[in-house]
Design a protein around this motif. Structure first.
Motif, mmCIF file in Angstrom:
data_model
loop_
_atom_site.group_PDB
_atom_site.id
_atom_site.type_symbol
_atom_site.label_atom_id
_atom_site.label_comp_id
_atom_site.label_asym_id
_atom_site.label_seq_id
_atom_site.Cartn_x
_atom_site.Cartn_y
_atom_site.Cartn_z
ATOM 1 N N ASN A 19 -9.714 -16.206 -8.026
ATOM 2 C CA ASN A 19 -9.678 -17.550 -7.430
ATOM 3 C C ASN A 19 -10.782 -17.749 -6.386
ATOM 4 N N GLY A 20 -11.909 -17.075 -6.568
ATOM 5 C CA GLY A 20 -13.049 -17.247 -5.677
ATOM 6 C C GLY A 20 -12.985 -16.488 -4.376
ATOM 7 N N VAL A 21 -12.054 -15.522 -4.252
ATOM 8 C CA VAL A 21 -11.926 -14.751 -3.016
ATOM 9 C C VAL A 21 -11.651 -13.281 -3.366
ATOM 10 N N ARG A 22 -12.164 -12.379 -2.575
ATOM 11 C CA ARG A 22 -11.951 -10.945 -2.812
ATOM 12 C C ARG A 22 -10.745 -10.486 -2.001
ATOM 13 N N LEU A 23 -9.685 -10.109 -2.698
ATOM 14 C CA LEU A 23 -8.439 -9.692 -2.059
ATOM 15 C C LEU A 23 -8.319 -8.183 -2.027
ATOM 16 N N HIS A 24 -7.789 -7.692 -0.927
ATOM 17 C CA HIS A 24 -7.456 -6.287 -0.748
ATOM 18 C C HIS A 24 -5.960 -6.137 -1.016
ATOM 19 N N TYR A 25 -5.574 -5.120 -1.779
ATOM 20 C CA TYR A 25 -4.157 -4.948 -2.099
ATOM 21 C C TYR A 25 -3.840 -3.488 -2.359
ATOM 22 N N ARG A 26 -2.559 -3.176 -2.313
ATOM 23 C CA ARG A 26 -2.051 -1.879 -2.717
ATOM 24 C C ARG A 26 -1.010 -2.086 -3.803
ATOM 25 N N MET A 27 -0.931 -1.137 -4.725
ATOM 26 C CA MET A 27 0.041 -1.228 -5.811
ATOM 27 C C MET A 27 0.628 0.152 -6.066
ATOM 28 N N ALA A 28 1.949 0.207 -6.203
ATOM 29 C CA ALA A 28 2.615 1.486 -6.398
ATOM 30 C C ALA A 28 3.923 1.275 -7.150
ATOM 31 N N GLY A 29 4.439 2.365 -7.716
ATOM 32 C CA GLY A 29 5.735 2.317 -8.369
ATOM 33 C C GLY A 29 5.649 2.098 -9.863
ATOM 34 N N GLU A 30 6.815 1.984 -10.483
ATOM 35 C CA GLU A 30 6.933 1.773 -11.921
ATOM 36 C C GLU A 30 8.051 0.782 -12.184
ATOM 37 N N GLY A 31 7.909 0.028 -13.265
ATOM 38 C CA GLY A 31 8.939 -0.922 -13.631
ATOM 39 C C GLY A 31 8.462 -2.351 -13.501
ATOM 40 N N GLU A 32 9.413 -3.271 -13.449
ATOM 41 C CA GLU A 32 9.090 -4.691 -13.361
ATOM 42 C C GLU A 32 8.359 -4.979 -12.047
#
Length: 295
Positions: A19-32
């Motif tokens: 969407n025209g912006v650079r986002l910083h994020y974290r992602m972890a886990g399993e499932g939905e």
């Protein structure tokens, strides 16, 4: 700052341009998938105590809001509809079509707009400790005897809306300012560790950090128009209204019932910073709510 999952393993930070912006994020886990959205003046680090409770059963995505944390300090786009579109684009980028959304404070305002603008993607919504612009937020900012006596006087809404002055006055005093601000809103101030303060001071002291934070408040009247328009079509997905009894309290539920048709509620005898003060109980409430619905 290190964030760990339920195994004690460090959650790696990542970036994506959406969407025209650079986002910083974290992602972890399993499932939905579950999307966790932080408020102001915080970052995704706010969720570090809740995250390990969710990762055994869910894939959790924790982004920094546009302009906040380590996300790009964009010049514009601080209304909640645009920010909601950022998050919808991030989840699409990650391959998640249907997901649960949890938002607290301004993250709840963004979560509402996400659910309103992209209802086909949002399975359930957790709306935590926020009054929507256009539905009473402005009233909390008024200088009245009742507001001052309540200790929930949101004077900063007006302060941040003034162009350039908040940046000038806070700069160089970020630690004193944010330490007071965040701890003042907690019932148990000792629950806010120095690690959290260090993280927020680091991020909001960075070039443009204060400007971006203030720009969120400078979009309040635009948000009010967007929210009133969105509320003409009530949300149909299940909504959990999560409140702090001594802070937003009953108004949190009121707002949810004005914009959604299927609302359940839970409240805690802690302050506004629930993910810091009672993360175990808070996560348990999320998990109980999630178990009641399937994508």
């Amino acid at each position: 700052m290190t964030v760990v999952d339920h195994r004690g393993e460090t959650v790696r930070a990542q970036r994506a341009t959406v969407n025209g912006v650079r986002l910083h994020y974290r992602m972890a886990g399993e499932g939905e998938p579950v999307l966790l959205l932080h408020g102001v003046p915080k970052t995704s680090y706010h969720w570090r105590k809740v995250l390990p409770h969710l990762t055994p059963r869910y894939t959790v995505v924790m982004p920094d809001m546009r302009g906040l944390g380590d996300s790009e300090h964009a010049e514009s786009g601080y209304d909640m509809a645009t920010i909601a579109d950022d998050f919808a684009a991030l989840m699409a980028h990650l391959g998640h079509d249907r997901y649960r959304v949890v938002g607290e404070d301004w993250g709840a305002a963004a979560a509402y707009q996400l659910a309103a603008r992209h209802p086909e993607h949002v399975v359930q919504l957790v709306y935590q400790e926020m009054i929507l612009s256009g539905f009473g937020l402005e009233d909390y900012s008024f200088l009245t005897a009742e507001n001052v006596a309540s200790y929930v006087w949101l004077w900063h809404i007006n302060f941040y809306a003034v162009p350039e002055f908040p940046e000038m006055l806070i700069a160089g005093h970020e630690r004193e300012y944010f330490s007071y601000f965040i701890k003042h809103e907690a019932q148990d101030a000792t629950a806010i560790g120095e690690d959290a303060i260090d993280e927020y001071v680091r991020c909001y002291s960075s070039p443009g950090g204060l400007r971006c934070m203030a720009n969120i408040y400078r979009a309040t009247l635009t948000d009010a128009e967007q929210n009133r328009e969105a509320a003409k079509t009530p949300l149909e997905m299940p909504v959990l209204a999560v409140a702090s009894e001594p802070f937003i309290g009953a108004d949190n539920e009121r707002v949810c019932r004005e914009v959604a048709t299927d609302v359940t509620t839970v409240s805690f005898p802690y302050g506004h910073q629930l993910a810091e003060e009672c993360p175990d109980d808070l996560a348990a409430a999320y998990l109980d709510f999630f178990s009641g619905g399937t994508p």
